[in-house]
Design an enzyme around this catalytic site. Structure first.
Site, PDB file in Angstrom:
ATOM      1  N   ASP A 145       8.363   2.053   4.451  1.00 47.64           N
ATOM      2  CA  ASP A 145       7.857   3.548   4.461  1.00 47.64           C
ATOM      3  C   ASP A 145       8.297   4.543   6.075  1.00 47.64           C
ATOM      4  OD1 ASP A 145       7.688   5.553   3.105  1.00 47.64           O
ATOM      5  OD2 ASP A 145       5.801   5.946   4.459  1.00 47.64           O
ATOM      6  N   GLU A 197      12.758   2.403   6.308  1.00 46.56           N
ATOM      7  CA  GLU A 197      13.900   3.465   6.314  1.00 46.56           C
ATOM      8  C   GLU A 197      13.520   3.875   7.547  1.00 46.56           C
ATOM      9  OE1 GLU A 197      11.967   7.600   3.585  1.00 46.56           O
ATOM     10  OE2 GLU A 197      10.467   6.187   4.583  1.00 46.56           O
TER      11      GLU A 197
END
Length: 657
Positions: free
Chosen positions: A336, A371
């Site tokens: 993330d 990401e």
């Protein structure tokens, strides 16, 4: 009273050796560290850690056993302007704890103070760490090691995936156990999935703001104990680890990999007004990026940012990743806000954590997905990650939606995204699989909502619809919301089919959001991070079996097309791809840039994707040969040979010769 022996400085955390427990804790700026253990009656016993090797504090407690509850009190300066916020009145979680007892509730005692320290003791209500012992029989488990070129990713939430599944026993729905149930495994196999990517399973907390509104953090991107499994997904918190490993073992036997979404960019301690759980009180200055005024650099939008350029924090993050691979046999990670991993503070491909992963014989062998952004200046790093990493390809997402739903994308741009965005990822020896193609993800509209809503509807989140992106590239086809006339339903279905076909038959690694294959809707909520309810739980009773069959047929078809499976960049004249206009001729420069949205993509010289993304029915002349439409665009039996396709508006079809 038992005295602590000096013990040893490695490994980090609490480790039982059969006769006692060795405790270690990193803190570069602490002046004293107390180990606090709690007996069955909750009585606290404190011990100074006697060992101090470099920045590691350590001690050995003889006769301590698994099940022992413990925490730390860390003494040091309270100097907020310098980034130091030590407060021994607060019991702290071991960052490497494997199990947590207690809940992270919104309580003033779980705050250390902002400008001045809060010296109220919180041991009575603070969560405690639990010493665990690890004995697990993996039998003959082996990682599937699915080649990147063959990988199909399915992004899912542990609870939401199975909580309403009627064929899974009620007592295990929404749990780790349900992931390994034969019903779920058979479903994933029939769909054609090779990798199950799970939203965060490391223990997380709900933000105090959400708790005050009667909401909770559903997605899990608010970590508090990175080595501990989130207990709410277990049938029993004490057996969470074995339940999780049982599921992984069952998935591996079926040839399905497990990828964990992991949050190595911030912690649940949030900003300076946030709670004190662990890192802030252990060594705030080392663990976080600190501004000159002592506040946090908020490059994550969550109040703080982990300093993954600090050697000790790199060691912590690396140990965490190795733990999940070695102890739980996970097959990879999705990181993330992964740009934070490369901050020094500027983003660098040779940042310390990237280098550590590259040099690790364990971590360098698993799937790594970034990401590739954060919210700081210079945070958009799509295409710039080290070669070991694949990356979420937002270029593909936006292009697919614009092409099919907004009709404003040139053919040349669409083709570039279809060809694994080589302009972005074809560098440093990377392969097409580095592009993780997606049309939707947990963050944003579901696929059904992309064709039913022009605007987000996030009122249930309690922020007056201010949260969530406004750049959805969606199209409600003339009516906001679900339902409508038969014509409306059919046009929306055709758009869904077009988007799924583009996703699953393009070059790169496709990622499918769980529920998209059977029409799940969040009723226009494009930021459902705090909705632990029927808005996010997949309703299997309302699933569209036709759409599921369509999706499975596309995945099966993908596996038959060599140009999509070989994971090699397409080159002119190599036989992998030819781009043709509606007359089966190579496109001119003008057609690429300004031509009508009609395109034929010939793959491996045998499979043809014919596209008519215009508003009118259009006659498409197929290339020379005997072509017949194939599933899911036609039945298996009695194929009809055709030379011309009457392309419906916003339609596409796949042929084989």
């Amino acid at each position: 009273m038992t005295q602590l022996a000096i013990g040893k400085p490695t490994p980090l955390g609490a480790h039982y050796d059969g006769q006692g427990v060795n405790f270690t804790l990193f803190s570069a700026h602490a002046e004293r560290v107390e180990l606090c253990v709690f007996d069955a009656n909750g009585q606290e016993h404190r011990y100074d850690l006697p060992g101090h090797s470099g920045d590691i504090w350590h001690g050995y407690l003889p006769d301590a056993r698994p099940g022992l509850r413990y925490g730390y009190r860390v003494h040091g300066p309270w100097q907020p302007a310098e980034g130091h916020r030590f407060n021994p009145a607060k019991l702290l979680i071991d960052p490497c704890a494997r199990q947590i007892d207690g809940e992270f509730k919104d309580n003033p005692l779980l705050h250390a103070g902002h400008n001045e320290p809060d010296y109220r003791d919180n041991a009575a209500i603070a969560p405690k760490c639990v010493v665990v012992v690890d004995h697990y029989d993996w039998e003959d488990d082996a990682p599937p090691r699915t080649p990147w070129g063959s990988t199909i990713i399915y992004e899912a939430h542990v609870k939401g995936l199975t909580y309403l599944h009627p064929e899974i026993p009620v007592e295990i729905r929404g749990t780790y156990k349900a992931l390994g149930h034969p019903v779920m495994i058979n479903y994933l196999k029939q769909l054609g999935i090779t990798a199950l990517e799970l939203l965060p399973v490391a223990q997380f907390a709900s933000e105090p703001r959400l708790q005050r509104m009667g909401l909770s953090n559903y997605w899990g991107y608010n970590p508090v104990a990175m080595f501990a499994l989130h207990p709410a997904y277990a049938c029993s918190p004490e057996t969470a680890l074995d339940e999780f490993r049982d599921a992984i073992k069952a998935l591996h036997k079926a040839g399905i990999e497990v990828i964990l979404d992991i949050v190595l960019n911030h912690s649940a301690e949030l900003d300076l007004d946030g709670p004190l759980f662990s890192l802030r009180g252990i060594d705030n200055r080392s663990y976080y990026w600190i501004r000159e005024d002592g506040d946090y650099h908020n490059w994550t939008g969550c109040g703080n940012t982990l300093n993954l350029s600090h050697p000790a924090v790199v060691d912590y993050a690396s140990a965490c990743l190795r733990y999940w691979v070695e102890t739980c046999h996970v097959d990879g990670f999705r990181f993330d806000l992964a740009a934070v991993m490369g901050r020094t503070p500027e983003f660098r491909q040779d940042a310390p954590l990237f280098t550590a992963i590259q040099n690790c014989p364990v971590l360098s062998q698993v799937k790594l997905i970034a990401e590739p952004w954060d919210i700081a200046p210079g945070g958009y790093q799509v295409g710039n990650f080290p070669p070991l990493f694949a990356e979420w390809n937002d270029h593909f997402r936006d292009a697919a939606r614009r092409f099919w739903l907004h009709y404003d994308l040139p053919l040349g741009v669409f083709a570039g995204r279809f060809a694994a965005s080589s302009d972005v990822f074809k560098r440093n020896g990377r392969l097409p699989s580095a592009a993780i193609n997606l049309v939707t993800a947990h963050d944003g509209f579901t696929l059904r909502d992309c064709v039913c809503f022009n605007h987000k509807h996030n009122e249930a989140n309690g922020e007056e619809n201010r949260d969530g992106t406004n750049n959805n590239y969606s199209n409600n086809h003339g009516k906001e919301g679900l339902g409508g006339t038969l014509d409306l339903v059919e046009r929306r279905r055709d758009s869904i089919h077009a988007l799924l076909t583009t996703l699953l038959l393009s070059q790169g690694t496709p990622m499918l959001l769980a529920g998209d294959e059977h029409g799940h809707s969040q009723h226009g909520n494009n930021n459902a991070y705090c909705q632990d309810n029927q808005l996010t739980w997949l309703d299997w009773s309302q699933a569209s079996s036709g759409l599921t069959a369509f999706t499975a047929a596309l995945i099966h078809l993908r596996k038959r097309i060599p140009a999509l499976m070989e994971n090699r960049w397409w080159e002119e004249g190599d036989g992998n791809v030819r781009w043709l206009n509606r007359y089966a001729q190579p496109l001119s420069t003008d057609e690429w840039q300004n031509g009508p949205k009609q395109l034929q993509i010939l793959l491996s010289d045998r499979f043809l994707i014919a596209i008519n993304a215009t508003l009118e029915v259009t006659e498409i002349v197929l290339p020379a040969g005997e072509w017949h439409a194939i599933p899911p665009f036609a039945g298996e039996d009695n194929p009809v040979i055709t030379a011309v396709w009457q392309g419906p508006a916003h339609g596409l079809c796949v042929f084989q010769r």
